[in-house]
Design a protein around this motif. Structure first.
Motif, PDB file in Angstrom:
ATOM      1  N   ASN A  35      35.753  49.345  38.304  1.00 57.11           N
ATOM      2  CA  ASN A  35      35.768  48.766  39.646  1.00 57.11           C
ATOM      3  C   ASN A  35      35.319  47.300  39.566  1.00 57.11           C
ATOM      4  O   ASN A  35      34.936  46.812  38.504  1.00 57.11           O
ATOM      5  CB  ASN A  35      34.870  49.582  40.586  1.00 57.11           C
ATOM      6  N   ASP A  61      39.952  51.259  39.325  1.00 52.45           N
ATOM      7  CA  ASP A  61      39.362  52.034  40.419  1.00 52.45           C
ATOM      8  C   ASP A  61      38.802  51.047  41.454  1.00 52.45           C
ATOM      9  O   ASP A  61      37.596  50.915  41.614  1.00 52.45           O
ATOM     10  CB  ASP A  61      38.258  52.945  39.891  1.00 52.45           C
ATOM     11  N   GLY A  62      39.700  50.373  42.122  1.00 44.50           N
ATOM     12  CA  GLY A  62      39.303  49.396  43.133  1.00 44.50           C
ATOM     13  C   GLY A  62      40.542  48.682  43.634  1.00 44.50           C
ATOM     14  O   GLY A  62      41.291  48.108  42.840  1.00 44.50           O
ATOM     15  N   ARG A  79      46.051  51.952  42.573  1.00 45.78           N
ATOM     16  CA  ARG A  79      44.671  52.281  42.231  1.00 45.78           C
ATOM     17  C   ARG A  79      44.619  53.679  41.626  1.00 45.78           C
ATOM     18  O   ARG A  79      45.301  54.597  42.087  1.00 45.78           O
ATOM     19  CB  ARG A  79      43.845  52.223  43.531  1.00 45.78           C
ATOM     20  N   THR A  81      41.760  56.368  40.735  1.00 46.99           N
ATOM     21  CA  THR A  81      40.333  56.620  40.915  1.00 46.99           C
ATOM     22  C   THR A  81      39.817  57.785  40.084  1.00 46.99           C
ATOM     23  O   THR A  81      40.562  58.715  39.740  1.00 46.99           O
ATOM     24  CB  THR A  81      40.008  56.916  42.387  1.00 46.99           C
TER      25      THR A  81
END
Length: 240
Positions: A35, A61-62, A79, A81
């Motif tokens: 992130n 993850d962002g 993205r 995650t």
């Protein structure tokens, strides 16, 4: 900002992880869901940067990372995650009988998360679990427990970058096929924290939903505008 994110869709990323788990054990495959906080920290933390560089797979993850990559003309598709990958691995693990070890979060949440997995995914085996309230001197015993359990997947909910650092420190001793830091995913799985509704997720506003529901996160969110500016200017800074 110097971190080579692969251009992976969620489906492709999950396919890679499933292949790792299906093949005979060779060594631990470390997955890091990166992130903006990790990106920013890795700019001055050489050890964290080495951990990211040596990972088996990193994912974005962002939404900020995805959007910046698109603005700069080298766009990531979407993205990917940790929570979504965890849930897909549990679904696939339920079909294939995979085993999981849960490390992290508080004891009540750990127990509830394990119970939820057993209820929803009865063919998944919880090889072991340990809450995240332990001291460095407890590490050796935890590693031994994981060695005895020999899980297919080790899920580490110690927060970033602590989870990544813990996995990296002991990866040569951990017999799991795959290990991944999952942030607060066990809190969501256990029902302690609600994930943003689908509308917020599709609108790329999950970060805002979490902030509105957990105002104490505002200090952490300050990194987002700093990341955006630094990432946009990164090429120009290097050229200068």
């Amino acid at each position: 900002m110097g971190i080579p994110f692969p251009k992976l869709t969620f489906e492709k990323a999950v396919h890679i992880l499933e292949e790792v788990i299906d093949r005979p054990y060779e060594k631990l495959f470390h997955v890091i869901t990166v992130n903006p906080e990790i990106v920013m920290s890795s700019q001055h933390d050489k050890r964290l940067r080495a951990i990211v560089d040596e990972a088996g797979l990193i994912t974005a993850d962002g939404i900020g990372i995805v959007k910046i990559s698109q603005v700069k003309g080298n766009g990531l598709p979407e993205r990917v995650t940790g929570y979504d990958m965890m849930m897909r691995l549990l679904e696939t693990g339920n079909r294939k009988g995979w085993s999981f070890y849960l490390l992290g979060c508080d004891e009540e949440t750990s127990v509830k998360a394990a119970e939820t997995i057993r209820e929803r995914y009865p063919n998944v085996r919880i090889a072991g679990r340990r809450n995240g309230f332990f001291k460095p001197e407890d590490d050796e015993a935890i590693v031994r427990d994981i060695q005895a359990a020999r899980p297919d997947v080790l899920l580490v909910a110690l927060g970033a970058p602590k989870a990544e650092e813990w996995i990296y420190r002991y990866k040569a001793e951990l017999p799991a096929k795959l290990a991944m830091g999952i942030g607060g995913s066990l809190d969501v799985l256990a029902g302690k924290v609600k994930r943003a509704p689908v509308f917020w997720q599709k609108a790329n506003l999950e970060w805002l939903y979490r902030l509105l529901n957990q105002p104490s996160r505002w200090r952490r969110q300050l990194v987002l505008p700093k990341f955006a500016v630094r990432a946009l200017l990164y090429k120009e800074e290097k050229e200068r």
